[in-house]
Design a protein around this motif. Structure first.
Motif, short mmCIF file in Angstrom:
data_model
loop_
_atom_site.label_atom_id
_atom_site.label_comp_id
_atom_site.label_asym_id
_atom_site.label_seq_id
_atom_site.Cartn_x
_atom_site.Cartn_y
_atom_site.Cartn_z
N UNK A 146 1.65 24.60 1.95
CA UNK A 146 1.41 24.94 0.55
C UNK A 146 1.49 23.69 -0.32
N UNK A 147 2.41 22.79 0.00
CA UNK A 147 2.52 21.54 -0.75
C UNK A 147 1.27 20.70 -0.60
N UNK A 148 0.76 20.59 0.60
CA UNK A 148 -0.44 19.79 0.83
C UNK A 148 -1.65 20.37 0.10
N UNK A 149 -1.72 21.68 0.00
CA UNK A 149 -2.88 22.31 -0.61
C UNK A 149 -2.84 22.29 -2.14
N UNK A 150 -1.66 22.32 -2.73
CA UNK A 150 -1.55 22.47 -4.18
C UNK A 150 -1.07 21.21 -4.90
N UNK A 151 -0.36 20.34 -4.20
CA UNK A 151 0.17 19.14 -4.86
C UNK A 151 -0.87 18.02 -4.84
N UNK A 152 -1.19 17.49 -6.01
CA UNK A 152 -2.18 16.42 -6.14
C UNK A 152 -1.56 15.05 -6.37
N UNK A 153 -0.25 15.01 -6.60
CA UNK A 153 0.41 13.75 -6.87
C UNK A 153 0.50 12.93 -5.58
N UNK A 154 -0.01 11.69 -5.63
CA UNK A 154 -0.02 10.85 -4.44
C UNK A 154 1.35 10.46 -3.96
N UNK B 2 10.26 16.93 0.48
CA UNK B 2 9.08 16.97 1.35
C UNK B 2 9.27 16.06 2.56
N UNK B 3 9.80 14.86 2.31
CA UNK B 3 10.04 13.90 3.38
C UNK B 3 10.99 14.47 4.44
N UNK B 4 12.06 15.11 4.00
CA UNK B 4 13.02 15.67 4.95
C UNK B 4 12.50 16.93 5.62
N UNK B 5 11.65 17.69 4.94
CA UNK B 5 11.08 18.89 5.56
C UNK B 5 10.18 18.52 6.73
N UNK B 6 9.43 17.42 6.60
CA UNK B 6 8.59 16.97 7.72
C UNK B 6 9.47 16.60 8.91
N UNK B 7 10.56 15.91 8.65
CA UNK B 7 11.46 15.53 9.74
C UNK B 7 12.17 16.75 10.33
N UNK B 8 12.48 17.72 9.49
CA UNK B 8 13.07 18.96 10.00
C UNK B 8 12.09 19.70 10.90
N UNK C 238 0.84 -1.19 0.00
CA UNK C 238 0.00 0.00 0.00
C UNK C 238 0.87 1.23 0.00
N UNK C 239 0.50 2.27 -0.77
CA UNK C 239 1.33 3.48 -0.80
C UNK C 239 1.28 4.26 0.49
N UNK C 240 0.35 3.98 1.37
CA UNK C 240 0.24 4.66 2.64
C UNK C 240 0.40 3.62 3.74
N UNK C 241 1.11 3.96 4.79
CA UNK C 241 1.31 3.03 5.89
C UNK C 241 -0.01 2.89 6.63
N UNK C 242 -0.61 1.67 6.57
CA UNK C 242 -1.92 1.46 7.15
C UNK C 242 -1.85 1.00 8.60
N UNK D 131 4.75 12.74 3.22
CA UNK D 131 4.36 13.29 4.51
C UNK D 131 3.91 12.18 5.45
N UNK D 132 3.10 11.25 4.93
CA UNK D 132 2.58 10.17 5.77
C UNK D 132 3.70 9.24 6.24
N UNK D 133 4.63 8.94 5.34
CA UNK D 133 5.71 8.02 5.70
C UNK D 133 6.65 8.67 6.72
N UNK D 134 6.97 9.93 6.53
CA UNK D 134 7.81 10.62 7.51
C UNK D 134 7.12 10.71 8.85
N UNK D 135 5.83 10.94 8.84
CA UNK D 135 5.06 11.01 10.07
C UNK D 135 5.05 9.67 10.78
N UNK D 136 4.95 8.60 10.01
CA UNK D 136 4.97 7.26 10.60
C UNK D 136 6.35 6.91 11.15
N UNK D 137 7.39 7.33 10.46
CA UNK D 137 8.75 7.07 10.94
C UNK D 137 9.01 7.75 12.27
N UNK D 138 8.41 8.90 12.47
CA UNK D 138 8.58 9.62 13.72
C UNK D 138 7.72 9.06 14.83
N UNK D 139 6.91 8.05 14.51
CA UNK D 139 6.02 7.44 15.51
C UNK D 139 5.11 8.47 16.15
#
Length: 690
Positions: free
Chosen positions: A473-481, A444-450, A6-10, A487-495
């Motif tokens: 701004x990325x969340x509001x304008x970017x439509x590519x999954x 984007x992945x590293x910005x979430x961790x930063x 799955x592309x998102x950590x479930x 963002x979701x994967x970085x958030x999951x890595x941070x527990x």
């Protein structure tokens, strides 16, 4: 074997009980085979304890086992030396690494904490030949876990992210030992790793959507390919050519290093990056000339053997944390690389000849290095430049929020974070080049961790606010999954199940082992490579060969001698918050000794200078007094001669007193006598005209 990922950590979890039993059987069989090895001591964590911990359903027994596991965690933290950067009398890294690997098989919070501790230790530990058996054990365990999780699970688990990061650090360290020629006695260990590497090589379809994992996997595969090819086939490793060349404008101790055809050849770019780092450490005036030579070899970044390219960027990134010229050279290297790769891939005929399918690895690792510079650079100006760039033609707010794809496609102005975000976002499409979307994903992945790393730091509120605006701004304008998935994967890595965009009140964690970025491994590698490429008499270089010491012989070694064999030692005071930790790696023993010696010399020089100034003042006063006395004696002699000659007591320029003047005039004026008859005669001869 196809797996429906799955592309998102479930969900988050650990391997199944059957997989745990296989892993335990594998690990303990490996330990049993190494029983005669003196470097593998006995362990307090047993197979029965791990199985009971994972399978028990009794609440009281579960609480008791959890308490025992936590005590083992605390003991491992002390053995790892997490607060002292892996140094101290109480630290024994091979034992601690093995125990932590076993603790990581206990499911739940113990597993997460054990993996975090192992990652932090592998990040800051020094390079020591005695670590190699334990490193191979950790490598086998990590590859085995990745193999089980990749092929037995239908979802991506957070533990796979941590295992991939740990595997990257382990194989990065093994490659440095390979360059030193230390793997000659570990061919059997490499053979055991090959079977797991073959299984891992078919994981492209599993991790392709997750570049943060896939880049680590590709690094492991590339490293094993090089090490096995040289060690198992040719049987030779590192060797220098006799005709080493010297560059005219570089210090005499920086000789160009090549490897023979039978061994591994280090390219010019990596060599010059290490030379630049050495110049920064020594504060050499030749840095600009070295960087000029470095940029001359920028085309080597496009070679297919991208492992040297990633090492070069890693070392130059460490130098960029301390020097603005190095940061500029790093960004120019990546700009030339991106423009060259994308322009070549747009030409169909040239693309058939040149295969740049590996280029995304270099770009992704560059985004990680750039994020680390933004967080850990020595000065705020360096951190700001890495995020914004050198161009001041537009405001920072407009740069960050400029992501409207309807406008004209912007050119690649700079390879800072904001510049790459603007460039990659404008070129995103369903069929875009992997370099584009993986680079955008990495940013984007590293910005979430930063954003998570800067939480609770009041001094960095402005910087954190800019990152928050960029991600929003990325969340509001970017439509590519694919990009939103970062963002979701970085958030999951941070527990952290909460929204990172609204998490302002979270305080900085006091857990030293809970690391997000690699803070020290780049400095360790740069320091080790500089000693390898530019050896000096006062440097502690890793030995080319070091025989194994039997356990009986180790008993007779004094503690003082065993501590001398450690490469580097550090002392770090405990800080109340993570924000007070230094933003750049700690210097080694020799650097600190030189600085202390320079400080002592400067102190004594200041005292001597002050003493000399006081003595000079006394001498000047004495000379001035003698001169005045001499002038006075000379004047007296002149006056004495004048008095003898003129019979005058006054000075040459002194007027006499008024009484003296009158008396003198009386003496000098002659008397006039007037006779009567003459006067009468004058009266008689007078003519009267009237």
């Amino acid at each position: 074997m196809s797996v429906n990922t799955s592309p998102v950590i479930d969900q988050f979890g650990v391997t199944s009980s059957s997989c745990h039993e296989k892993l335990l059987r594998f690990n303990f069989q490996s330990i049993k085979k190494r029983k005669n090895n003196s470097l593998m001591p006995s362990f307090s964590i047993t197979k029965e304890f791990i199985l009971r911990f994972n399978q028990t359903k009794n609440p009281k027994e579960e609480e008791k086992l959890l308490d025992l596991a936590r005590k083992n965690i605390l003991r491992c933290k002390r053995k790892l030396g997490l607060k002292t950067l892996g140094s101290g009398k109480h630290v024994h890294l091979p034992t601690a690494w093995t125990e932590v690997v076993y603790l990581a098989q206990c499911k739940g919070e113990i597993q997460d904490e054990a993996l975090n501790m192992l990652y932090a230790s592998l990040d800051h530990a020094s390079f020591d030949y005695d670590h190699l058996p334990a490193l191979f054990f950790v490598a086998e365990s990590v590859l085995y876990r990745l193999y089980c999780d990749a092929f037995l699970k239908t979802y991506l688990y957070s533990v796979e992210i941590k295992l991939a990061k740990i595997g990257y650090l382990v194989f990065l360290r093994l490659f440095i030992y390979f360059l030193h020629g230390h793997l000659e006695n570990f061919k059997q260990h490499l053979l055991r790793l090959q079977s797991y590497v073959y299984a891992l090589s078919v994981s492209e379809e599993l991790y392709y959507k997750y570049p943060n994992i896939f880049s680590n996997v590709q690094f492991i595969l590339k490293t094993m390919e090089i090490m096995c090819k040289r060690e198992l086939l040719s049987g030779s490793t590192f060797g220098s050519v006799e005709n080493t060349k010297r560059y005219e404008n570089i210090d005499s101790d920086m000789e160009h290093l090549q490897l023979n055809q039978a061994g591994y050849e280090v390219n010019h770019l990596l060599w010059h990056c290490v030379a630049a780092w050495s110049c920064v450490q020594k504060n050499s005036s030749q840095l600009n000339k070295v960087l000029k030579h470095l940029l001359f070899h920028k085309a080597q970044l496009q070679k297919k053997c991208w492992l040297d390219s990633t090492l070069a960027l890693l070392v130059l990134g460490e130098a960029a944390k301390l020097n603005m010229a190095c940061l500029k050279a790093l960004m120019e290297l990546m700009k030339h690389f991106l423009l060259s790769i994308l322009s070549v891939q747009n030409q169909e005929e040239t693309c058939k000849v040149n295969d740049f399918s590996w280029a995304w690895n270099v770009v992704y690792l560059y985004t990680t290095n750039l994020a680390e510079i933004c967080l850990y650079a020595a000065t705020s100006n360096l951190r700001k430049t890495a995020f914004v760039g050198f161009c001041d033609c537009r405001s920072l707010q407009k740069d960050i929020l400029h992501m409207d794809k309807s406008e004209e496609t912007p050119e690649l102005r700079e390879t800072s974070i904001s510049g790459l975000l603007e460039y990659f976002s404008s070129k995103m499409s369903d069929n875009c080049d992997p370099v584009i979307w993986t680079g955008y994903y990495g940013l984007v992945y590293n910005l979430v961790k930063m954003l998570w790393e800067l939480r609770g730091d009041e001094e960095q509120d402005g910087f954190r606010n800019i990152i928050w605006q960029t991600l929003q701004k990325t969340k509001n304008h970017e439509k590519d999954g694919r990009i939103l998935n970062a963002v979701n994967i970085a958030q999951a890595e941070l527990n952290d199940p909460t929204d990172p965009f609204a998490n302002y009140s979270t305080e900085v964690s006091s857990n030293v082992g809970d690391e997000i970025f690699s803070k020290y491994i780049g400095w360790r590698i740069a320091n080790t490579l500089s000693k390898l490429f530019f050896p000096s008499t006062d440097a502690c270089v890793l030995p080319l060969k070091k025989p194994l010491i039997k356990r009986d012989q180790m008993k007779y070694l004094s503690k003082k001698d065993s501590m001398k064999k450690r490469v580097l030692h550090f002392t770090v005071r405990e800080h109340p918050s993570m924000s007070e930790l230094p933003m750049f790696p700690y210097p080694d023993f020799f650097t600190r000794a030189d600085e202390e010696l320079a400080r002592i010399i400067d102190h004594h020089w200041q005292k001597e200078l002050k003493t000399r100034q006081e003595e000079d003042a006394i001498c000047e006063a004495k000379e001035r007094k003698n001169k005045e006395l001499e002038e006075e004696n000379c004047f007296r002699e002149i006056m004495k001669r004048r008095e003898e000659k003129l019979h005058k007591h006054t000075k040459p320029y002194e007027l006499p007193a008024r009484t003296e003047v009158i008396s003198l005039e009386k003496k000098m004026t002659p008397k006039i006598e007037v006779h009567g008859p003459e006067i009468q005669y004058m009266k008689e001869t007078r003519i009267d005209t009237c």
